[in-house]
Design an enzyme around this catalytic site. Structure first.
Site, mmCIF file in Angstrom:
data_model
loop_
_atom_site.group_PDB
_atom_site.id
_atom_site.type_symbol
_atom_site.label_atom_id
_atom_site.label_comp_id
_atom_site.label_asym_id
_atom_site.label_seq_id
_atom_site.Cartn_x
_atom_site.Cartn_y
_atom_site.Cartn_z
ATOM 1 N N HIS C 61 -10.082 29.996 -95.429
ATOM 2 C CA HIS C 61 -9.940 30.292 -94.581
ATOM 3 C C HIS C 61 -9.193 29.952 -93.528
ATOM 4 C CE1 HIS C 61 -10.126 35.140 -93.384
ATOM 5 N NE2 HIS C 61 -9.438 34.312 -92.422
ATOM 6 N N HIS C 63 -5.552 29.281 -90.059
ATOM 7 C CA HIS C 63 -4.259 30.090 -89.836
ATOM 8 C C HIS C 63 -3.770 28.608 -89.539
ATOM 9 C CE1 HIS C 63 -5.726 34.223 -90.457
ATOM 10 N NE2 HIS C 63 -7.101 33.939 -90.005
ATOM 11 N N HIS C 233 -14.663 36.568 -94.107
ATOM 12 C CA HIS C 233 -15.323 36.396 -92.326
ATOM 13 C C HIS C 233 -17.143 37.475 -92.605
ATOM 14 C CE1 HIS C 233 -12.332 38.447 -91.252
ATOM 15 N NE2 HIS C 233 -11.756 38.150 -91.945
ATOM 16 N N ASP C 306 -11.861 29.885 -90.188
ATOM 17 C CA ASP C 306 -10.774 31.136 -89.642
ATOM 18 C C ASP C 306 -10.396 30.444 -88.789
ATOM 19 O OD1 ASP C 306 -9.863 33.362 -89.317
ATOM 20 O OD2 ASP C 306 -11.856 34.390 -89.023
ATOM 21 N N HIS C 310 -4.330 30.403 -80.679
ATOM 22 C CA HIS C 310 -3.559 31.189 -80.195
ATOM 23 C C HIS C 310 -2.980 30.459 -78.782
ATOM 24 C CE1 HIS C 310 -3.685 34.950 -81.698
ATOM 25 N NE2 HIS C 310 -5.208 35.078 -82.058
#
Lengths: 306, 203, 430
Positions: C61, C63, C233, C306, C310
């Site tokens: 997992h 991003h 999660h 996870d 950003h």
């Protein structure tokens, strides 16, 4: 030595709180003078940054600063209209560049005052950050209670209303507990935040059952939009159960008093007759607010910070 | 200076005040905190004894009018000014323990003027030690003492210190005017460490 | 022939239940021999004495923000961060711009990963078109293109009927469905865990029941459909208890947690540092302890990062306006070592299983095991190495970690992906 900033009541001890209160009592005298202005902060520039509308608090701070001969610049803009991409940090950097001595900030987001404080050399006074803290309101409430009763220790204070979203409630709980008061909170369970008992307060749902036990009843302003988000069914029902109505306040102790941080929703959380009645300390709170804020500004701006 | 010297000095000051103002009509006393207010009270008591009349008396805390607020490390606790009479058209006698740079008196005059428009402001001090930084003189001085700037003049009075005496210390480190150091009481231990105590003969 | 001999390390491989001193010989891209003592015979020798040798980690997992947000991360920068953290396989979530909901984007990611050539990148495709929670995507075409599972991560499949159909349909291909279990009506606009800390700080709380309610629903759906459901999660005590019970009843279900849920509790929010803002939020100490126990007793199968990059500008916003997520690929192992091994006495086999074998099994991939004939994806760990996670050191394009400038313990110091040495012990960049 006080902290550079006043961000909240929670970290303050009894000695710190009393220092603000004692100083504020002295400033009340200044307000009574023929010329109620002293030159203590001459040459200091203070900006009030209000990202959330609050005419009263901003005026109270402005007057306090002017009574101390500081130069005051007022800025207000609703957060919603702050352009996307413009961060509080940008604002902070701009303030820094303008060599301002102190910043008084009101913002809808908890921690906003801390962001400024972390990035500025200027002192920062939190005038309300979301549902977090509103230290000067709590201090002026403490000052008013102490003035009226001559003490705070051992008094029983009940805070009524929307505790969950109230910075006033939080700051008051911290301050009252530190100074030895017994604190109760009362409101519909949808407006009571989880695990608040861990702050050492008693939680009540029925105002009618407990109102007679308390020396001070502090009503909070109910935000009408809470009803829209389903936290209570109607204004009418709220008033019926939690409003300080004429009938209900007949039950309070003979020496009991009513307080409200303002502005009041008259006829909702408090009846006009109660707000203006002889048990109400509301105008006293407003007057004390200026003296208290003078004390805060004097303490934070008066000395050179080393 | 011992207790009896202080008593005599105050009596002489009272005499001079009454002489200069041809009586006590319109007269009011304003003491500068701390100690000036107690000295003013003693002067008022002597006046009451000699003239048989009370005159108005007030006290000033000049903290908020100080010109050195930016220089101190911490905002001092203010004690409050008490002037509970109308000062307009009065002859105000400001009272302080020691006259030194004149800055305290400057602040006191400014503060008085914010309370109204007196007819006259006069200045009475127990000790005038010289070294003025502003054009200010005492109208009535208990004693003029030539000092070095490196010395410090300590006035102790019964009301705050338990006994009356005036002592001059010499000291090593540079230290500000005691008044701008905000009284002796809160810093007494600290101040004392800085001085070699030893009474001067002429004190 | 390219041969590498890793010599003298402590090999920990849950897949073969191996924990001891072994040499590992790699020929080309495969492991060819594991033995007590192997003579080099011309192989390049890596001195692994004092190191722990494990299969390369598999992150179920993360991003990678590719396509769409190269300012936050790309397949390339994300791969760099992955290998720096010991990951040889990354499963990237489909909440990209555009969403990974068609073969074209799956192809793009696979091509990009092979161009970059740092680690394996396995795309997870969206369950529903544009992640709107309405119509399921073309699972078959997406799998053919290389998708390894399906998820609308970032959002729960709110409509239980849509999820039911997705689970049923997934059975054709025997692939896992990764659910992001949070009820948005209950979580509302909460920005941290609802509880004593949120009460103190006045920040709007999202309650643990927002997670528990969906976990309960999903467990029932998993049982009902018999499909392979994987819960992402997991952060709450309630969810751990529900999953434990379902597993005891024999429901085929797997789940993951992330290092931040066992390393931090919600008290850290008092700093108002937006780098602590994640979704689901950091929970109470009680929940944190339950997560650790869930890992210990096997209720929680995997540790995933996870990893959620950003930009600085976004994280500099006020707390309620800043986006959720923290980067984690490069710090995951250190947090596992410090918290689980050092503080809670997990065995290395237990820990490594959750980073290698278990995720490989969920993906149905022959990875995560050290065995002759299998791909040489190998991590070399210095469990005692103290290092500081500084901004210069971060390989990710984003810097949103609350661990910035903190001293951490334990690090991957050597990594081999498909037989290629990515870096070795003694490399000063490590």
């Amino acid at each position: 030595m006080p902290e550079k900033n006043l961000l909240g009541i929670e970290p303050l001890g009894a000695e710190d709180l009393n220092r603000y209160l004692d100083q504020a009592d002295n400033f009340l005298g200044v307000l009574e003078r023929p010329i109620p202005i002293v030159p203590a902060l001459r040459g200091k520039t203070i900006i009030t940054l209000f990202f959330e509308p609050s005419t009263r608090t901003q005026i109270s701070f402005s007057i306090a600063a002017k009574r101390l001969s500081a130069d005051v610049v007022n800025f207000s803009r609703a957060t919603s209209s702050v352009v996307k991409g413009e961060t509080l940090l940008d604002t902070a950097k701009n303030i820094e560049a303008m060599k301002i001595d102190g910043v008084i900030i009101r913002h809808s987001v908890p921690g906003a005052a801390k962001i400024l404080a972390d990035h500025l050399d200027a002192f920062v006074i939190n005038a309300g950050d979301g549902g977090h803290e509103h230290p000067t309101q709590a201090l002026l409430d403490l000052m008013t209670i102490r003035q009226h009763f001559g003490r705070i220790k051992g008094l029983k204070v009940l805070i009524v209303g929307d505790i969950a979203h109230s910075r006033v409630a939080r700051s008051n709980i911290f301050g009252l507990k530190t100074l030895g008061a017994e604190v109760g909170i009362c409101g519909p369970p949808t407006l009571i935040p989880r695990e608040i008992e861990k702050l050492g307060v008693q939680v009540f749902c029925s105002l009618d059952e407990v109102i007679k036990e308390f020396d001070v009843i502090m009503a909070l302003r109910i935000q009408l939009e809470r009803q829209k988000s389903g936290l209570f069914p109607s204004i009418r029902e709220y008033r019926n159960f939690y409003g300080l109505t004429r009938e209900r306040i007949k039950k309070i102790k003979p020496h009991g008093v009513i307080m409200h941080p303002g502005p009041t929703n008259r006829g909702i959380e408090i009846d006009p007759e109660v707000a203006d009645g002889n048990k109400s300390l509301i105008l006293r709170q407003v007057k004390n607010g200026v003296a208290l804020r003078m004390a805060v500004l004097f303490i934070h701006a008066g000395g050179k910070i080393e | 200076m011992k207790e009896s010297d202080i008593r005599r000095a105050l009596r002489r000051i009272v005499h001079e005040i009454i002489e200069a103002n041809k009586g006590i009509r319109n007269l009011a006393l304003v003491g500068i905190k701390r100690r000036g207010d107690f000295i003013a009270q003693r002067i008022a008591d002597i006046i009451k004894k000699t003239e048989g009349k009370k005159i108005p008396i007030g006290a000033l805390d000049i903290t908020l009018y100080r010109d050195d607020l930016q220089l101190v490390s911490e905002a001092p606790i203010i004690e409050g000014t008490e002037i509970n009479f109308d000062i307009n058209n009065k002859i105000i006698v400001l009272v302080d323990d020691v006259l030194y740079t004149g800055r305290t008196i400057r602040a006191a005059i400014e503060e008085i003027l914010d309370f109204g428009r007196p007819k006259k402001i006069q200045l009475a001090v127990l000790i005038d030690r010289g070294h003025r930084e502003l054009p200010i003189q005492a109208d009535f001085a208990g004693r003029k003492v030539p000092t070095s700037k490196k010395e410090i003049v300590d006035v102790f009075i019964k009301e705050t210190d338990g006994a009356d005496s005036v002592v001059i210390h010499s000291y090593r480190k540079k230290q500000k005017d005691t008044k701008s150091g905000q009284g002796k009481t809160p810093r007494k231990t600290k101040v004392k460490q800085l001085f070699i105590t030893g009474e001067k003969n002429n004190a | 022939m390219n041969r590498i001999l890793i010599k003298g390390g402590r090999v920990i491989d849950p897949g073969t239940n191996r924990d001891g001193r072994f040499d590992i010989l790699i020929t080309e891209n495969k492991i060819t021999q594991i033995d007590k003592k192997i003579t080099p015979k011309g192989a390049k020798v890596i001195d692994a004495r004092g190191l722990i040798i494990t299969p390369g980690f598999i992150d179920l997992h993360c991003h990678l923000r590719d396509p769409g947000r190269p300012d936050k991360e790309t397949v390339e920068s994300g791969s760099r961060a992955g290998i720096a953290g010991g990951f040889t396989t990354l499963c990237c979530m489909p909440n990209t711009e555009p969403v990974i909901d068609n073969e074209g984007i799956v192809n793009y990611i696979i091509k990009e990963a092979s161009r970059v050539g740092l680690c394996r990148v396995l795309p997870i495709a969206a369950i529903t078109k544009k992640r709107q929670g309405k119509e399921i995507t073309e699972f078959g075409e997406l799998i053919k293109a290389g998708a390894k599972g399906f998820s609308d991560d970032g959002d729960t499949v709110a409509n239980a009927n849509v999820l039911r159909h997705a689970l049923e349909y997934s059975k054709i291909f025997n692939v896992p469905i990764f659910e992001h279990p949070i009820d948005n009506n209950l979580a509302q606009d909460g920005v941290m865990n609802e509880g004593f800390s949120s009460t103190r700080l006045g920040l709007k709380g999202a309650p643990t029941i927002a997670e528990d309610v969906i976990v309960a629903r999903d467990l029932l759906l998993a049982k009902f459909t018999g499909a392979r459901l994987h819960l992402c999660h997991i952060s709450s005590k309630g969810a751990v208890e529900l999953i434990k019970k379902a597993k005891q009843e024999g429901v085929h279900i797997t789940c993951e947690t992330c290092p931040h849920y066992f390393y931090f509790n919600d008290e850290v929010l008092e700093t108002f540092d937006t780098n602590y803002k994640v979704n689901p939020p950091l929970r109470s100490e009680e929940d944190r302890k339950a997560i650790i126990e869930g890992l210990r007793d096997g209720t929680i199968d995997c540790i995933a990062t996870d990893h959620a990059p950003h930009t600085r500008a976004e994280k500099e916003l006020e707390f309620t306006r800043a986006p959720s997520g923290m980067i984690g690929l490069e710090t995951a192992l250190s947090l596992c070592i410090m918290e689980l091994i050092n503080h809670h006495q997990f065995s290395w086999l237990e820990l490594i299983k959750k980073l290698t074998l278990n995720p490989a099994r969920i993906l149905n991939e022959k990875l995560g095991v050290l065995q002759p004939g299998l791909p040489a994806d190998i991590a070399m760990i210095d469990p005692e190495k103290r290092w500081r996670y500084t901004e210069n050191r971060i390989q990710s394009r984003s810097k949103n970690s609350p661990l910035l400038n903190r001293e951490l313990k334990g690090k991957v110091v050597g990594l081999i992906v498909k037989g290629d040495i990515k870096y070795l012990p003694g490399n000063k960049d490590v």
